[in-house]
Design a protein around this motif. Sequence first.
Motif, short mmCIF file in Angstrom:
data_model
loop_
_atom_site.label_atom_id
_atom_site.label_comp_id
_atom_site.label_asym_id
_atom_site.label_seq_id
_atom_site.Cartn_x
_atom_site.Cartn_y
_atom_site.Cartn_z
N UNK A 173 -57.99 10.74 20.18
CA UNK A 173 -57.46 9.39 20.45
C UNK A 173 -57.99 8.91 21.81
N UNK A 174 -58.26 7.64 21.89
CA UNK A 174 -58.72 7.05 23.15
C UNK A 174 -57.58 6.98 24.15
N UNK A 175 -57.87 7.39 25.38
CA UNK A 175 -56.93 7.26 26.49
C UNK A 175 -57.60 6.40 27.56
N UNK A 176 -56.80 5.85 28.48
CA UNK A 176 -57.41 5.07 29.54
C UNK A 176 -56.51 5.03 30.77
N UNK A 177 -57.17 4.79 31.89
CA UNK A 177 -56.49 4.58 33.16
C UNK A 177 -57.10 3.34 33.80
N UNK A 178 -56.27 2.41 34.22
CA UNK A 178 -56.76 1.20 34.86
C UNK A 178 -56.60 1.32 36.37
N UNK A 179 -57.70 1.08 37.07
CA UNK A 179 -57.72 1.19 38.53
C UNK A 179 -58.18 -0.15 39.11
N UNK A 180 -57.30 -0.91 39.77
CA UNK A 180 -57.74 -2.17 40.39
C UNK A 180 -58.72 -1.88 41.53
N UNK A 181 -59.85 -2.58 41.52
CA UNK A 181 -60.89 -2.36 42.54
C UNK A 181 -61.29 -3.70 43.15
N UNK A 182 -61.87 -3.63 44.31
CA UNK A 182 -62.39 -4.76 45.10
C UNK A 182 -61.25 -5.64 45.61
N UNK A 183 -61.60 -6.54 46.49
CA UNK A 183 -60.63 -7.48 47.05
C UNK A 183 -60.07 -8.42 45.98
N UNK A 184 -60.75 -8.50 44.83
CA UNK A 184 -60.29 -9.36 43.74
C UNK A 184 -59.34 -8.64 42.79
N UNK A 185 -58.98 -7.38 43.11
CA UNK A 185 -58.08 -6.58 42.25
C UNK A 185 -58.51 -6.63 40.80
N UNK A 186 -59.77 -6.28 40.58
CA UNK A 186 -60.33 -6.28 39.23
C UNK A 186 -59.94 -5.00 38.52
N UNK A 187 -59.47 -5.14 37.28
CA UNK A 187 -58.99 -3.99 36.52
C UNK A 187 -60.16 -3.20 35.93
N UNK A 188 -60.64 -2.23 36.68
CA UNK A 188 -61.63 -1.30 36.16
C UNK A 188 -60.89 -0.26 35.32
N UNK A 189 -61.40 0.00 34.12
CA UNK A 189 -60.75 0.97 33.24
C UNK A 189 -61.63 2.19 33.03
N UNK A 190 -61.03 3.36 33.23
CA UNK A 190 -61.68 4.62 32.86
C UNK A 190 -61.13 4.96 31.47
N UNK A 191 -62.02 5.09 30.49
CA UNK A 191 -61.59 5.37 29.12
C UNK A 191 -62.18 6.72 28.70
N UNK A 192 -61.40 7.48 27.91
CA UNK A 192 -61.91 8.78 27.49
C UNK A 192 -61.33 9.20 26.15
N UNK A 193 -62.06 10.09 25.52
CA UNK A 193 -61.63 10.73 24.28
C UNK A 193 -60.84 11.98 24.64
N UNK A 194 -59.60 12.05 24.19
CA UNK A 194 -58.76 13.18 24.62
C UNK A 194 -59.12 14.49 23.90
N UNK A 195 -60.04 14.44 22.95
CA UNK A 195 -60.48 15.67 22.29
C UNK A 195 -61.68 16.30 23.00
N UNK A 196 -62.57 15.45 23.52
CA UNK A 196 -63.77 15.97 24.19
C UNK A 196 -63.74 15.81 25.70
#
Length: 212
Positions: A1-24
């Motif tokens: 299943x896909x998992x993700x973590x959202x990390x706001x970056x830059x002065x614009x608080x842009x939602x960068x998302x780290x996405x991963x497969x929880x099996x691999x």
Amino acid sequence: MLQYLTVPVTAFAQNCSIVWCDQTMDAAIIDPGGDLDRLLVEVKRLHLNLQAIWLTHAHIDHAGGTAELAERLQLPIIGPHPGDQFWIDGLAQQSQMFGFPHADPFTPTRWLQDGDSVQIGQSTLAVRHCPGHTPGHVVFHSAEAQRAFVGDVLFAGGIGRTDFPQGNHQQLLDSIKERLWPMGDATVFIPGHGPESTFGHERRFNPYVGTP
């Protein structure tokens, strides 16, 4: 299943998302606009194998860290759609204009088209071309996880700006109604800025595209 973590970056608080497969534990980073060291700390903390950079579009707060991250870790750059070539070419000027650290242009390893898919581990996401905010904007949709990473197309209670070069308000509205809504009311979307919401909620209550 896909998992993700959202990390706001830059002065614009842009939602960068780290996405991963929880099996691999293979992972991609969506829209690394900046603050790369912060992002890589999270990748290490989660014990992920970073495999690729995925881009929704090429505005500086979404793409500013792309060239550096790709070079640092030898990662392929996937997306956006070729319509954003001129935004990529102008990254250095964008960084000056908005007071960002210098950003180099880059050539995507793979451009994306409507109907394409991207894969990370055993998780596959559909790609939809959603122009309007920028001409080459794309969205990543995981039907399995009922999640969509929509960049600056749609926000909780708002929509993307269309006053930048080659923005188109009607095109943006059409992208939302024709390409996002069919993903289903229960789908949670991760916007480029601000909190998550669902397509169902926005379809009912968003003052720009809501149809109660």
